[in-house]
Design a protein around this motif. Structure first.
Motif, short mmCIF file in Angstrom:
data_model
loop_
_atom_site.label_atom_id
_atom_site.label_comp_id
_atom_site.label_asym_id
_atom_site.label_seq_id
_atom_site.Cartn_x
_atom_site.Cartn_y
_atom_site.Cartn_z
N THR A 292 0.85 -1.21 0.00
CA THR A 292 0.00 0.00 0.00
C THR A 292 0.87 1.25 0.00
O THR A 292 0.61 2.21 -0.73
CB THR A 292 -0.93 0.02 1.24
OG1 THR A 292 -1.56 -1.24 1.37
CG2 THR A 292 -1.99 1.09 1.11
N GLY A 293 1.93 1.23 0.84
CA GLY A 293 2.86 2.36 0.90
C GLY A 293 3.57 2.58 -0.43
O GLY A 293 3.71 3.71 -0.91
N LEU A 294 4.00 1.49 -1.07
CA LEU A 294 4.66 1.58 -2.38
C LEU A 294 3.72 2.18 -3.43
O LEU A 294 4.12 3.02 -4.23
CB LEU A 294 5.11 0.20 -2.84
CG LEU A 294 6.31 -0.41 -2.10
CD1 LEU A 294 6.48 -1.87 -2.49
CD2 LEU A 294 7.59 0.37 -2.40
N ALA A 295 2.45 1.73 -3.39
CA ALA A 295 1.46 2.25 -4.34
C ALA A 295 1.23 3.74 -4.12
O ALA A 295 1.06 4.51 -5.07
CB ALA A 295 0.15 1.49 -4.21
N THR A 296 1.26 4.16 -2.85
CA THR A 296 1.05 5.59 -2.52
C THR A 296 2.22 6.44 -3.00
O THR A 296 2.03 7.50 -3.59
CB THR A 296 0.85 5.76 -1.00
OG1 THR A 296 -0.17 4.85 -0.56
CG2 THR A 296 0.44 7.18 -0.64
N ILE A 297 3.46 5.96 -2.75
CA ILE A 297 4.66 6.67 -3.22
C ILE A 297 4.62 6.81 -4.75
O ILE A 297 4.85 7.89 -5.30
CB ILE A 297 5.94 5.92 -2.77
CG1 ILE A 297 6.10 5.96 -1.25
CG2 ILE A 297 7.19 6.52 -3.45
CD1 ILE A 297 7.08 4.94 -0.69
N THR A 298 4.28 5.71 -5.42
CA THR A 298 4.22 5.69 -6.89
C THR A 298 3.14 6.63 -7.41
O THR A 298 3.36 7.38 -8.38
CB THR A 298 3.94 4.25 -7.39
OG1 THR A 298 4.90 3.37 -6.79
CG2 THR A 298 4.03 4.15 -8.90
N LEU A 299 1.99 6.62 -6.76
CA LEU A 299 0.87 7.47 -7.19
C LEU A 299 1.21 8.95 -7.04
O LEU A 299 0.96 9.75 -7.96
CB LEU A 299 -0.39 7.12 -6.36
CG LEU A 299 -1.70 7.77 -6.80
CD1 LEU A 299 -2.09 7.33 -8.20
CD2 LEU A 299 -2.82 7.42 -5.82
N ILE A 300 1.81 9.32 -5.90
CA ILE A 300 2.19 10.73 -5.68
C ILE A 300 3.27 11.13 -6.70
O ILE A 300 3.20 12.21 -7.31
CB ILE A 300 2.67 10.97 -4.23
CG1 ILE A 300 1.50 10.77 -3.25
CG2 ILE A 300 3.24 12.39 -4.07
CD1 ILE A 300 1.88 10.81 -1.77
N ALA A 301 4.25 10.24 -6.93
CA ALA A 301 5.31 10.53 -7.91
C ALA A 301 4.72 10.71 -9.31
O ALA A 301 5.10 11.64 -10.05
CB ALA A 301 6.33 9.40 -7.92
N ALA A 302 3.76 9.87 -9.68
CA ALA A 302 3.13 9.96 -11.00
C ALA A 302 2.38 11.27 -11.17
O ALA A 302 2.47 11.93 -12.22
CB ALA A 302 2.18 8.78 -11.21
N HIS A 303 1.67 11.71 -10.12
CA HIS A 303 0.92 12.98 -10.19
C HIS A 303 1.87 14.18 -10.20
O HIS A 303 1.61 15.15 -10.91
CB HIS A 303 -0.08 13.08 -9.04
CG HIS A 303 -1.35 12.32 -9.32
ND1 HIS A 303 -2.32 12.79 -10.19
CD2 HIS A 303 -1.80 11.12 -8.87
CE1 HIS A 303 -3.30 11.91 -10.26
NE2 HIS A 303 -3.02 10.88 -9.47
N LEU A 304 2.96 14.10 -9.44
CA LEU A 304 3.95 15.20 -9.46
C LEU A 304 4.59 15.30 -10.85
O LEU A 304 4.79 16.39 -11.38
CB LEU A 304 5.03 14.97 -8.40
CG LEU A 304 4.64 15.19 -6.94
CD1 LEU A 304 5.78 14.80 -6.02
CD2 LEU A 304 4.27 16.66 -6.69
N LYS A 305 4.88 14.15 -11.43
CA LYS A 305 5.49 14.11 -12.76
C LYS A 305 4.53 14.75 -13.80
O LYS A 305 4.95 15.54 -14.63
CB LYS A 305 5.80 12.65 -13.12
CG LYS A 305 6.59 12.45 -14.37
CD LYS A 305 8.09 12.50 -14.13
CE LYS A 305 8.85 12.46 -15.44
NZ LYS A 305 9.78 13.56 -15.61
N SER A 306 3.26 14.40 -13.69
CA SER A 306 2.24 14.97 -14.59
C SER A 306 2.12 16.48 -14.43
O SER A 306 1.80 17.18 -15.38
CB SER A 306 0.87 14.35 -14.31
OG SER A 306 0.87 12.99 -14.68
#
Length: 462
Positions: free
Chosen positions: A285-299
Motif C-alpha cells: 500500500t505504501g509503495l502504491a502511494t509513493i508511486t501514485l504521488i510521484a506519477a501525479h507530481l510528474k504529470s
C-alpha cells in the motif's frame, strides 16, 4: 564513464487548487460520515433481519469450534458469542463507528511507517535509483506522530468494544466468564500488573513504537535537510547508520504492532505468519502511494530527474510486492486449511461464509493480486504514468478492504458491513493524510542536490 549532469533544485508548491480539491474530498467524507451515522442509528431493525443471512455461517463456525476436544477451542466459540452478547454492550452504530475508526487508523499508520521504512531501505541498500522519490516517502513519515496520538485516543475510547481481552471478568478464576486461554495470555497485555487491570505492557509498547519511529523520522529528515545546505557526504553516512538501526527495530516493532492492534481482536486465534501478513499489506500500500504521488507530481511538471526508468522500478515494486502479499496470504490460508484445526479455521470460516465479509474476501484477491498482476505484467505498462495512476488506487483500495476484513469480523461478527459510515471515515482520513503529506513535501526541495547518489540516479537505465 558517465558524464556529470548539472541539475536544478526543485521545490514543490502546494497550490490552493490542490488544497481546495482535498478540502472538497474532506467535505465529501464528512457528508458521507454524517449520513452513514444517521443510517446506522436507524438501522437497528435491519440488522435484526440480516441476522439470518450470516447466522448459518456463524452457527457452522460454532459447531466446528465446539467439536474440538480442547477446552480452548470450545471457549473460542463461546468467546465469539459471549463478546457479541455481553450485557453492557453499546448500540451497533457506536460499535460500527469505533471499529471503522480503529481500522482506518491502523491502515493509515502503515502509510507513515512504510514511508520511513522505504527511505531507510534506500540508505541501507546504498540505492542510487531512488533519489527523485525518496522525499515523497519521507513526507509520508510526517503522519507518524498524528497516527500515534489518534491511536492512543481511539484505544482509550474504544478498547472494551473492540478488544475482548480488556474485560476484567475473563481473568477472575472464580467468575462465570473466566477464560483460561485469555488468562494465560494476560502477561502479554498487562505485565507487570495483574490480568484484567490496566494493560501497562500493551500501552507501553504502543507509546514506545510511535515514539521511536518518530525519533528515527526526525533524525533522518534532519540529516537530509542538513545535506542540502552542506555539500558533504557525512550526513549520508549518518543516515546509513540511522537507517540500519531503524530497520532492525522496525522488523520487531511492526510485527508486534500487528499482533497488538489487529490479531489480539480475535484473542483466541493466532497465526505465526500474521506479522508478515500485515507488513506485506502495509508495504505494498505504501509503495502504491509513493508511486501514485510521484506519477501525479510528474504529470504536474515536477520531478524532471525522474524518467520512465525510475517509474519502471516503482511499477516493478508494486507488481512484485502484490505477488509477495498473495504469497503470504496463500501461505497463511493453506497452512490453516490443510491442518483443519477448528480453533484456527474459525477465522477463515467467519470471513469466507458470513454474508457481509464473503464478497470482500474474494474481492480482496481480485483487487490485490489479479488486477495488479495483469495490468503491470508488461514492461511498457510499468513505464506509463496512465497505467500507474490506474493500478495504484486499485491496490490502495484493495488493501483497505484487506484491513477491513482483518478487523471488522472479530468485533462486529455478522453485523458488520461497508456503508457510507465506513467510506466517509476512509475519505476523511485520506484527505487529512494528503493535506499533511503534501504540506510536508512543500517544505523542503523534492530531491537532494548534494545527495552522493544523484549522478547514479540521473544515469539510471533499465
Amino acid at each position: 564513464m558517465a558524464h556529470h549532469v548539472e541539475v536544478v533544485e526543485e521545490q514543490y508548491v502546494f497550490r490552493s487548487e490542490t488544497r481546495k480539491k482535498l478540502f472538497m474530498l474532506l467535505a465529501l467524507g464528512v457528508v458521507f460520515f454524517i449520513l452513514g451515522l444517521v443510517f446506522a442509528m436507524n438501522d437497528s431493525g435491519h440488522h435484526e433481519a440480516a441476522h439470518g443471512g450470516g447466522h448459518a455461517s456463524v452457527a457452522e463456525a460454532q459447531k466446528l469450534v465446539a467439536s474440538a476436544d480442547q477446552h480452548g477451542a470450545a471457549s473460542e466459540g463461546h468467546g465469539h458469542v459471549e463478546a457479541g452478547g455481553e450485557h453492557h454492550e453499546k448500540p451497533l452504530w457506536i460499535r460500527r463507528l469505533f471499529t471503522t475508526l480503529w481500522m482506518n487508523n491502523v491502515f493509515f499508520t502503515g502509510f507513515g511507517i512504510i514511508g520511513l521504512f522505504f527511505v531507510a531501505i534506500q540508505y541501507a541498500a546504498q540505492a542510487g535509483w531512488s533519489v527523485g522519490v525518496k522525499r515523497i516517502a519521507l513526507a509520508m513519515g510526517t503522519w507518524i506522530p498524528l497516527a500515534g496520538i489518534l491511536m492512543l485516543i481511539t484505544w482509550f475510547v474504544t478498547n472494551h468494544d473492540i478488544f475482548h481481552w480488556t474485560h476484567s471478568s475473563l481473568y477472575d478464576s472464580k467468575g462465570a466468564d473466566f477464560d483460561p486461554i485469555i488468562n494465560k495470555k494476560a502477561p502479554f497485555f498487562f505485565w507487570p500488573l495483574a490480568g484484567g487491570t490496566f494493560p501497562l505492557f500493551y500501552i507501553g509498547r504502543m507509546v514506545l513504537f510511535f515514539g521511536l519511529w518518530y525519533y528515527f523520522f526526525l533524525q533522518i529528515r534532519k540529516n537530509m535537510v542538513a545535506e542540502d545546505l552542506e555539500a558533504t557526504n557525512a550526513y549520508w553516512y549518518k543516515n546509513r547508520v540511522m537507517a540500519t538501526v531503524f530497520l532492525i527495530f522496525f522488523g520487531v516493532s511492526s510485527s508486534i504492532a500487528a499482533w497488538d492492534w489487529v490479531m489480539s481482536i480475535d484473542t483466541h486465534w493466532f497465526s505465526t505468519m500474521f506479522g508478515w501478513y500485515v507488513f506485506a499489506s502495509w508495504w505494498v500500500t505504501g509503495l502504491a502511494t509513493i508511486t501514485l504521488i510521484a506519477a501525479h507530481l510528474k504529470s504536474a511538471g515536477y520531478l524532471k530527474i525522474v524518467n520512465s526508468n525510475h517509474l519502471h522500478d516503482l511499477g516493478k515494486f508494486c507488481f512484485a510486492f502484490s505477488i509477495f502479499w498473495t504469497y503470504i496470504w496463500f501461505g497463511q490460508f493453506l497452512l490453516i486449511y490443510y491442518a483443519n484445526i477448528p480453533e484456527e479455521t474459525v477465522y477463515f470460516i467467519e470471513r469466507m461464509r458470513t454474508s457481509p465479509y464473503s464478497w470482500i474476501f474474494y474481492l480482496n484477491l481480485i483487487l490485490n493480486f489479479v488486477l495488479p498482476f495483469l495490468l503491470l505484467m508488461t514492461r511498457g505498462s510499468k513505464r506509463q504514468l496512465s497505467t500507474l495512476k490506474l493500478v495504484c488506487p486499485i491496490i490502495i483500495v484493495g488493501h483497505w478492504f484487506d484491513f477491513f476484513n482483518m478487523v471488522t469480523p472479530g468485533v462486529l461478527k455478522h453485523e458488520g458491513g461497508v456503508g457510507l459510515l465506513e467510506i466517509g471515515v476512509a475519505l476523511i482520513f485520506a484527505a487529512v493524510f494528503l493535506l499533511v503529506v503534501l504540506n510536508s513535501l512543500s517544505k523542503i526541495p523534492l530531491f537532494g542536490k548534494n545527495d552522493p547518489m544523484l549522478q547514479e540516479s540521473l544515469h539510471h537505465h533499465i
